[in-house]
Structure formats: structure tokens, C-alpha cells
Design an enzyme around this catalytic site. Structure first.
Site, PDB file in Angstrom:
ATOM      1  N   ASP A  39       0.858  -1.193   0.000  1.00 21.35           N
ATOM      2  CA  ASP A  39       0.000   0.000   0.000  1.00 21.35           C
ATOM      3  C   ASP A  39       0.894   1.243   0.000  1.00 21.35           C
ATOM      4  OD1 ASP A  39      -3.214   0.575   1.002  1.00 21.35           O
ATOM      5  OD2 ASP A  39      -1.763   2.238   1.105  1.00 21.35           O
ATOM      6  N   ILE A  40       0.536   2.216  -0.819  1.00 19.94           N
ATOM      7  CA  ILE A  40       1.354   3.424  -0.978  1.00 19.94           C
ATOM      8  C   ILE A  40       1.340   4.298   0.287  1.00 19.94           C
ATOM      9  CG2 ILE A  40      -0.416   5.010  -1.894  1.00 19.94           C
ATOM     10  CD1 ILE A  40       1.599   5.682  -4.158  1.00 19.94           C
ATOM     11  N   GLU A 105     -12.404   3.295  -1.471  1.00 20.69           N
ATOM     12  CA  GLU A 105     -11.945   4.409  -2.310  1.00 20.69           C
ATOM     13  C   GLU A 105     -11.608   3.964  -3.724  1.00 20.69           C
ATOM     14  OE1 GLU A 105      -8.809   6.286  -0.111  1.00 20.69           O
ATOM     15  OE2 GLU A 105     -10.205   7.179   1.324  1.00 20.69           O
ATOM     16  N   VAL A 106     -11.034   2.782  -3.850  1.00 19.27           N
ATOM     17  CA  VAL A 106     -10.638   2.292  -5.181  1.00 19.27           C
ATOM     18  C   VAL A 106     -11.628   1.191  -5.605  1.00 19.27           C
ATOM     19  CG1 VAL A 106      -8.823   1.226  -6.548  1.00 19.27           C
ATOM     20  CG2 VAL A 106      -8.220   2.841  -4.719  1.00 19.27           C
ATOM     21  N   HIS A 110     -10.054  -5.289  -3.370  1.00 18.86           N
ATOM     22  CA  HIS A 110      -8.752  -5.460  -2.735  1.00 18.86           C
ATOM     23  C   HIS A 110      -8.934  -5.835  -1.281  1.00 18.86           C
ATOM     24  CE1 HIS A 110      -9.950  -1.213  -2.574  1.00 18.86           C
ATOM     25  NE2 HIS A 110      -9.341  -1.129  -1.405  1.00 18.86           N
TER      26      HIS A 110
HETATM   27  P1  AMP Z   1      -9.844   1.526   0.142  1.00 19.52           P
HETATM   28  O1  AMP Z   1     -10.314   2.681   0.978  1.00 19.52           O
HETATM   29  O2  AMP Z   1     -10.075   0.197   0.814  1.00 19.52           O
HETATM   30  O3  AMP Z   1     -10.400   1.579  -1.268  1.00 19.52           O
HETATM   31  O4  AMP Z   1      -8.273   1.646   0.087  1.00 19.52           O
HETATM   32  C1  AMP Z   1      -7.544   2.016  -1.042  1.00 19.52           C
HETATM   33  C2  AMP Z   1      -6.091   1.871  -0.674  1.00 19.52           C
HETATM   34  O5  AMP Z   1      -5.324   1.974  -1.867  1.00 19.52           O
HETATM   35  C3  AMP Z   1      -5.553   2.936   0.294  1.00 19.52           C
HETATM   36  O6  AMP Z   1      -5.019   2.289   1.450  1.00 19.52           O
HETATM   37  C4  AMP Z   1      -4.466   3.648  -0.517  1.00 19.52           C
HETATM   38  O7  AMP Z   1      -3.361   4.017   0.268  1.00 19.52           O
HETATM   39  C5  AMP Z   1      -4.099   2.592  -1.553  1.00 19.52           C
HETATM   40  N1  AMP Z   1      -3.544   3.095  -2.796  1.00 19.52           N
HETATM   41  C6  AMP Z   1      -4.050   4.085  -3.586  1.00 19.52           C
HETATM   42  N2  AMP Z   1      -3.269   4.260  -4.668  1.00 19.52           N
HETATM   43  C7  AMP Z   1      -2.265   3.355  -4.574  1.00 19.52           C
HETATM   44  C8  AMP Z   1      -1.120   3.042  -5.384  1.00 19.52           C
HETATM   45  N3  AMP Z   1      -0.867   3.688  -6.538  1.00 19.52           N
HETATM   46  N4  AMP Z   1      -0.296   2.048  -4.977  1.00 19.52           N
HETATM   47  C9  AMP Z   1      -0.550   1.395  -3.828  1.00 19.52           C
HETATM   48  N5  AMP Z   1      -1.596   1.637  -3.024  1.00 19.52           N
HETATM   49  C10 AMP Z   1      -2.439   2.616  -3.383  1.00 19.52           C
END
Ligand code: AMP
Length: 126
Positions: A39-40, A105-106, A110
Site C-alpha cells: 500500500d502506498i 476508495e478504489v 482489494h
Molecule cells: P480503500 O479505501 O479500501 O479503497 O483503500 C484504497 C487503498 O489503496 C488505500 O489504502 C491507498 O493508500 C491505496 N492506494 C491508492 N493508490 C495506490 C497506489 N498507486 N499504490 C498502492 N496503493 C495505493
């Protein structure tokens, strides 16, 4: 990848772009169906994201539409990540955020794998 209606899937999401190699990731492990990467913005000493390579929005989509092989690979990869990052014995947490109330968020399924230090109580009321 299972053939299903993907109209709800946004193929410009950041994890889709990682899977296409358009942006880099810090890879932890990979197999035919699954990718694991750091995770970034890590919330604990170890914070790895495990994603299916198929285009699944969330857990419901994956449960309904992924084939058994993809589901088995995903399950195994979570345990494998715990082993290779050295957190299996001390314990860890696996979280999937889904939809609005889940604070996803994404929009690509995941699992967060968190450990390497105490993760804390499950969820606070705040
Ligand atoms: P969620 O709220 O469960 O959708 O979490 C999305 C996660 O993706 C967060 O913990 C972010 O830090 C992580 N994230 C977003 N962009 C990236 C990226 N480019 N590489 C790795 N992790 C990411």
C-alpha cells in the site's frame, strides 16, 4: 477472468492501471490470477494489498462472478502474503472495504493485509 457484465467497472481506476503496467507498484507476490503489492500509504509496518487480476468491483462482484480458480487463488494469496512478509506467526488483519458505508476508495476489489505490529481493536465507533 470470468465473463460477466462489467458495465459497473471503471477501467481507469488506479489498480486497473497498475495491472496494465501504466503505473508502478512495489510487488510482493503474484500468480496467474492475483497480484499483491505494498500500500502506498501504509497504516501499519506491513500493509499489503491483494487484488484479483480480473475486473471485479468489490467482494460481492467477485463472489458472484469470479470462477472457483480465481477465488481459490485469491484466498491462497492472502495467506502467502502473510508468510512472505513475516507476519503469519505474530498475527495480522485482513480487511476489505466495500461501497459507501465501507469507505471503499478504489473500485477494484482489494484486501488489505495489515500486521508487523499490533493492529488495534477491530473498529472504533468514531
Ligand atoms: P480503500 O479505501 O479500501 O479503497 O483503500 C484504497 C487503498 O489503496 C488505500 O489504502 C491507498 O493508500 C491505496 N492506494 C491508492 N493508490 C495506490 C497506489 N498507486 N499504490 C498502492 N496503493 C495505493
Amino acid at each position: 477472468m470470468a465473463d460477466h457484465d462489467q458495465t459497473a467497472y471503471d477501467d481507469q481506476n488506479v489498480f486497473a492501471r497498475i495491472l496494465r503496467g501504466e503505473i508502478p507498484c512495489n510487488k510482493v507476490a503474484e500468480d496467474e490470477h492475483t497480484l499483491a503489492f505494498a500500500d502506498i500509504n501504509p497504516a501499519r509496518a506491513v500493509h499489503v494489498l491483494v487484488i484479483p487480476k480480473g475486473a471485479y468491483v468489490d467482494w460481492r462482484d467477485f463472489a458472484a462472478n469470479a470462477v472457483a480458480e480465481e477465488q481459490a487463488a485469491f484466498t491462497r494469496m492472502i495467506a502467502h502474503v502473510a508468510e512472505v512478509t513475516g507476519i503469519a506467526e505474530t498475527g495480522f488483519r485482513v480487511i476489505s472495504n466495500i461501497g459507501v458505508n465501507g469507505h471503499q476508495e478504489v473500485p477494484h476489489l482489494h484486501m488489505h493485509v495489515l500486521g508487523g505490529e499490533p493492529v488495534g481493536r477491530m473498529v472504533d465507533r468514531g
